[in-house]
Design an enzyme around this catalytic site. Structure first.
Site, PDB file in Angstrom:
ATOM      1  N   ASP A   1      52.109 -49.849-111.581  1.00 35.95           N
ATOM      2  CA  ASP A   1      53.356 -50.067-110.850  1.00 35.95           C
ATOM      3  C   ASP A   1      54.551 -49.660-111.702  1.00 35.95           C
ATOM      4  OD1 ASP A   1      54.980 -50.890-108.751  1.00 35.95           O
ATOM      5  OD2 ASP A   1      55.073 -52.960-109.426  1.00 35.95           O
TER       6      ASP A   1
ATOM      7  N   CYS B   1      44.232 -57.219 -84.952  1.00 36.72           N
ATOM      8  CA  CYS B   1      44.977 -58.317 -85.562  1.00 36.72           C
ATOM      9  C   CYS B   1      46.421 -57.909 -85.878  1.00 36.72           C
ATOM     10  CB  CYS B   1      44.278 -58.772 -86.837  1.00 36.72           C
ATOM     11  SG  CYS B   1      45.111 -60.109 -87.708  1.00 36.72           S
TER      12      CYS B   1
ATOM     13  N   CYS C   1      50.012 -60.529 -89.652  1.00 36.94           N
ATOM     14  CA  CYS C   1      51.033 -60.262 -90.665  1.00 36.94           C
ATOM     15  C   CYS C   1      52.350 -59.829 -90.031  1.00 36.94           C
ATOM     16  CB  CYS C   1      50.539 -59.221 -91.675  1.00 36.94           C
ATOM     17  SG  CYS C   1      50.122 -57.608 -90.963  1.00 36.94           S
TER      18      CYS C   1
ATOM     19  N   CYS D   1      55.989 -62.418 -90.302  1.00 40.14           N
ATOM     20  CA  CYS D   1      57.045 -61.978 -91.224  1.00 40.14           C
ATOM     21  C   CYS D   1      58.384 -62.638 -90.878  1.00 40.14           C
ATOM     22  CB  CYS D   1      57.182 -60.461 -91.187  1.00 40.14           C
ATOM     23  SG  CYS D   1      58.475 -59.846 -92.297  1.00 40.14           S
TER      24      CYS D   1
ATOM     25  N   CYS E   1      62.748 -56.786 -96.010  1.00 38.98           N
ATOM     26  CA  CYS E   1      61.649 -57.505 -96.666  1.00 38.98           C
ATOM     27  C   CYS E   1      62.192 -58.482 -97.717  1.00 38.98           C
ATOM     28  CB  CYS E   1      60.698 -56.504 -97.315  1.00 38.98           C
ATOM     29  SG  CYS E   1      59.364 -57.252 -98.263  1.00 38.98           S
TER      30      CYS E   1
ATOM     31  N   CYS F   1      57.805 -62.889-101.501  1.00 39.65           N
ATOM     32  CA  CYS F   1      57.372 -63.534-100.261  1.00 39.65           C
ATOM     33  C   CYS F   1      55.896 -63.220-100.064  1.00 39.65           C
ATOM     34  CB  CYS F   1      58.184 -63.004 -99.082  1.00 39.65           C
ATOM     35  SG  CYS F   1      57.694 -63.693 -97.479  1.00 39.65           S
TER      36      CYS F   1
ATOM     37  N   CYS G   1      52.864 -62.658 -95.339  1.00 36.68           N
ATOM     38  CA  CYS G   1      51.923 -61.736 -94.696  1.00 36.68           C
ATOM     39  C   CYS G   1      50.527 -61.847 -95.303  1.00 36.68           C
ATOM     40  CB  CYS G   1      52.435 -60.296 -94.756  1.00 36.68           C
ATOM     41  SG  CYS G   1      52.686 -59.623 -96.413  1.00 36.68           S
TER      42      CYS G   1
ATOM     43  N   CYS H   1      46.837 -63.618 -93.502  1.00 41.38           N
ATOM     44  CA  CYS H   1      45.809 -62.588 -93.300  1.00 41.38           C
ATOM     45  C   CYS H   1      44.401 -63.194 -93.340  1.00 41.38           C
ATOM     46  CB  CYS H   1      45.932 -61.507 -94.374  1.00 41.38           C
ATOM     47  SG  CYS H   1      44.656 -60.215 -94.222  1.00 41.38           S
TER      48      CYS H   1
END
Length: 355
Positions: free
Chosen positions: A141, A198, A201, A205, A221, A248, A251, A255
């Site tokens: 990342d 599904c 999520c 939110c 977001c 956060c 989501c 799941c």
């Protein structure tokens, strides 16, 4: 089968074994072809869904063309490492108590960048001991890398409708990392999607940031608003943030695939400083020296004290009113930071409405 191809087959098997020994939950290998993902990424940028994250656009095609980022790259070794620590205060309970601060569960322990990078470096050194010197670069990342796309191609899982990677065996509570390499390793098969019909999520939110399946408008977001956005948080979104002061997880919490999530075996990801169950007022009382001391070695450290206070001020503005909360907010009415003062004033106005 030639000796060289046999050696690459064996090396790939060794890499996966070494990866497991280093704490990775899974290791996969893929090529550099992201041509299918490139148009989607360009469209996402064109719609300005990346908001103020200029780094998502400024590297041109390097994000979707790995060999342009690291010349000579022909394979990517993709890894995942589980991060959900044992004995963490239940997330739903924390979010339902407005006096507490909710911190995304990935950030409760040590900074994952440092943990994964050191393990990926060790894995690369293991490879070099067997294969000799080779070209490589490790990522966590930390550069223009399409981590989810590469992980899906490498067989680690599939992109969920919330855009995170999902695994049938591990849910989504894990970090991803990569080694770009010039070794002609055999590749793994990609994983097909298993989200079906599904929409859990999307439905859950808080800010409706998942604007379509597999598409997130980062500007809405909460993870973006509390971590990536350095300026003022839009006022219409502040009440929707609740007590989420860093990231956060909604989501992921909703799941169904996270029924299969694995607890981490890594001591580095265990909760530090009681951050899974701590009051907004206590966090708001930290001065900069305390913040730097407590958050040293944490992913939270990089947002800085001012942005931290901005986020907590929003949480306090959304909390059930009490003399303690009002007093905490008033203590920073004259904070040196204009950004903090603005959000404190907003929070106090929220409480004034309910008096």
């Amino acid at each position: 089968m030639s000796q060289s191809s046999y050696n690459m087959e064996k090396l790939a098997a060794d890499i996966k074994r070494w990866g497991k020994e280093l704490g990775f939950g899974q290791v996969g290998i893929t090529d550099t072809d992201l041509s299918a993902a490139e148009p989607r990424h360009r469209e996402w940028i064109a719609q300005n869904f990346h908001g103020a994250m200029d780094y998502m656009a400024k590297h041109g095609n390097k994000r979707t063309r790995p060999a342009e980022l690291v010349p000579g790259t022909i394979r990517i070794i993709s890894v995942r490492m589980d991060y959900m620590a044992p004995k963490v205060r239940d997330s739903e309970e924390v979010m339902q108590d407005s006096s507490l601060a909710f911190i995304s569960r990935y950030a409760l322990g040590r900074d994952y960048h440092k943990v994964l990078r050191s393990r990926l470096q060790k894995l690369s050194e293991n490879i070099a001991e067997v294969a000799g010197p080779f070209g490589y670069r490790v990522f966590t990342d930390s550069a223009p890398v399409l981590e989810v796309e590469l992980a899906q191609k490498a067989g680690l899982g599939w992109r969920g409708k919330h855009t995170l990677l999902l695994s049938r065996n591990a849910g989504s509570w894990f970090f991803l990392g990569e080694i770009y390499t010039d070794l002609p390793l055999p590749m793994d098969e990609p994983i097909a999607g298993h989200c079906g019909k599904c929409t859990a999520c999307i439905d859950v939110c808080p800010t409706q940031a998942i604007v379509a399946p597999y598409q997130v408008d980062a500007r809405r977001c909460i993870s973006y608003l509390t971590i990536e956005l350095k300026d003022s948080i839009p006022e219409d979104l502040r009440p929707l943030i609740g007590n989420r002061v860093y990231g956060c997880d909604d989501c992921q919490l909703t799941c169904p695939w996270n029924r299969f999530a694995q607890l981490t075996q890594q001591a580095d990801f265990r909760v530090r400083h009681g951050l899974d169950n701590i009051s907004l007022v206590e966090l708001f009382s930290w001065n900069e020296a305390t913040f730097q001391e407590k958050m040293a070695g944490s992913a939270i450290y990089r947002i800085g004290h001012v942005q931290w206070l901005r986020n907590i001020a929003v949480g306090l503005g959304n909390a059930a009113s009490s003399p303690e909360i009002i007093q905490a907010l008033e203590s920073r009415l004259n904070d040196p930071s204009e950004l903090v003062r603005e959000h404190v004033a907003w929070a106090l106005r929220q409480h004034a409405k309910h008096r």
